[in-house]
Scaffold this motif. Sequence first.
Motif, PDB file in Angstrom:
ATOM      1  N   TYR A  37       0.871  -1.177   0.000  1.00  0.00           N
ATOM      2  CA  TYR A  37       0.000   0.000   0.000  1.00  0.00           C
ATOM      3  C   TYR A  37       0.906   1.225   0.000  1.00  0.00           C
ATOM      4  CZ  TYR A  37      -3.832  -3.118   1.309  1.00  0.00           C
ATOM      5  OH  TYR A  37      -4.782  -4.104   1.320  1.00  0.00           O
ATOM      6  N   ARG A  38       0.315   2.362  -0.337  1.00  0.00           N
ATOM      7  CA  ARG A  38       1.085   3.596  -0.268  1.00  0.00           C
ATOM      8  C   ARG A  38       0.185   4.751   0.148  1.00  0.00           C
ATOM      9  NH1 ARG A  38       2.378   4.491  -6.758  1.00  0.00           N
ATOM     10  NH2 ARG A  38       0.237   5.026  -7.406  1.00  0.00           N
ATOM     11  N   GLN A  39       0.831   5.748   0.746  1.00  0.00           N
ATOM     12  CA  GLN A  39       0.098   6.940   1.167  1.00  0.00           C
ATOM     13  C   GLN A  39       0.932   8.163   0.839  1.00  0.00           C
ATOM     14  OE1 GLN A  39      -1.221   6.944   5.268  1.00  0.00           O
ATOM     15  NE2 GLN A  39      -2.763   8.483   4.821  1.00  0.00           N
ATOM     16  N   LYS A  43      -3.204  12.492   1.080  1.00  0.00           N
ATOM     17  CA  LYS A  43      -4.088  11.526   0.423  1.00  0.00           C
ATOM     18  C   LYS A  43      -4.322  10.320   1.314  1.00  0.00           C
ATOM     19  CE  LYS A  43      -2.906  12.752  -4.337  1.00  0.00           C
ATOM     20  NZ  LYS A  43      -2.491  12.217  -5.673  1.00  0.00           N
ATOM     21  N   GLN A  44      -5.364   9.582   0.994  1.00  0.00           N
ATOM     22  CA  GLN A  44      -5.644   8.360   1.732  1.00  0.00           C
ATOM     23  C   GLN A  44      -4.711   7.235   1.276  1.00  0.00           C
ATOM     24  OE1 GLN A  44      -9.862   7.532   1.224  1.00  0.00           O
ATOM     25  NE2 GLN A  44     -10.336   8.633   3.105  1.00  0.00           N
ATOM     26  N   ARG A  45      -4.507   6.283   2.174  1.00  0.00           N
ATOM     27  CA  ARG A  45      -3.714   5.114   1.826  1.00  0.00           C
ATOM     28  C   ARG A  45      -4.449   4.330   0.756  1.00  0.00           C
ATOM     29  NH1 ARG A  45      -1.171   1.396   6.547  1.00  0.00           N
ATOM     30  NH2 ARG A  45      -0.573   3.523   7.158  1.00  0.00           N
ATOM     31  N   GLU A  46      -3.703   3.869  -0.255  1.00  0.00           N
ATOM     32  CA  GLU A  46      -4.298   3.084  -1.321  1.00  0.00           C
ATOM     33  C   GLU A  46      -3.505   1.810  -1.536  1.00  0.00           C
ATOM     34  OE1 GLU A  46      -4.167   5.015  -5.150  1.00  0.00           O
ATOM     35  OE2 GLU A  46      -1.987   5.261  -5.105  1.00  0.00           O
ATOM     36  N   ALA A  91       5.548   8.476  -2.208  1.00  0.00           N
ATOM     37  CA  ALA A  91       4.649   8.145  -1.090  1.00  0.00           C
ATOM     38  C   ALA A  91       5.426   7.351  -0.054  1.00  0.00           C
ATOM     39  CB  ALA A  91       3.464   7.315  -1.581  1.00  0.00           C
TER      40      ALA A  91
END
Length: 121
Positions: A37-39, A43-46, A91
């Motif tokens: 995952y990345r943030q 921004k929200q974590r995706e 990120a």
Amino acid sequence: QVQLLESGGGLVQAGGSLRLSCAASGRMLRINDMGWYRQAPGKQREVVGTITSAGSTSYIDSVKGRFTISRDNAKNTVYLQMNSLKPEDTAVYYCNARIVQTMPMAIRDYWGQGTQVTVSS
């Protein structure tokens, strides 16, 4: 207690490559799905992508063809090979593992500490 230890982040120019690693250690029966995952700031974590214990992978559209997830089940380790990096890939990257534990039986999600990836233009 289970720990996920990440390594491999850093600063790279656009078009460059990085490889992230995440090793799980501790009391576990087995690891089911693993993922990255990345943030990005603000921004929200995706989810970036996931890999099953059998090796099936899935990715978000923005990284398809550039990123590759793999795992070494003998080492309880998941990797993220990132090629053709873009500034928008900047990120904090987190690994995730869904781990089956016993005594008592439970399935829990664990997270790595995060590693910064910065892509300069």
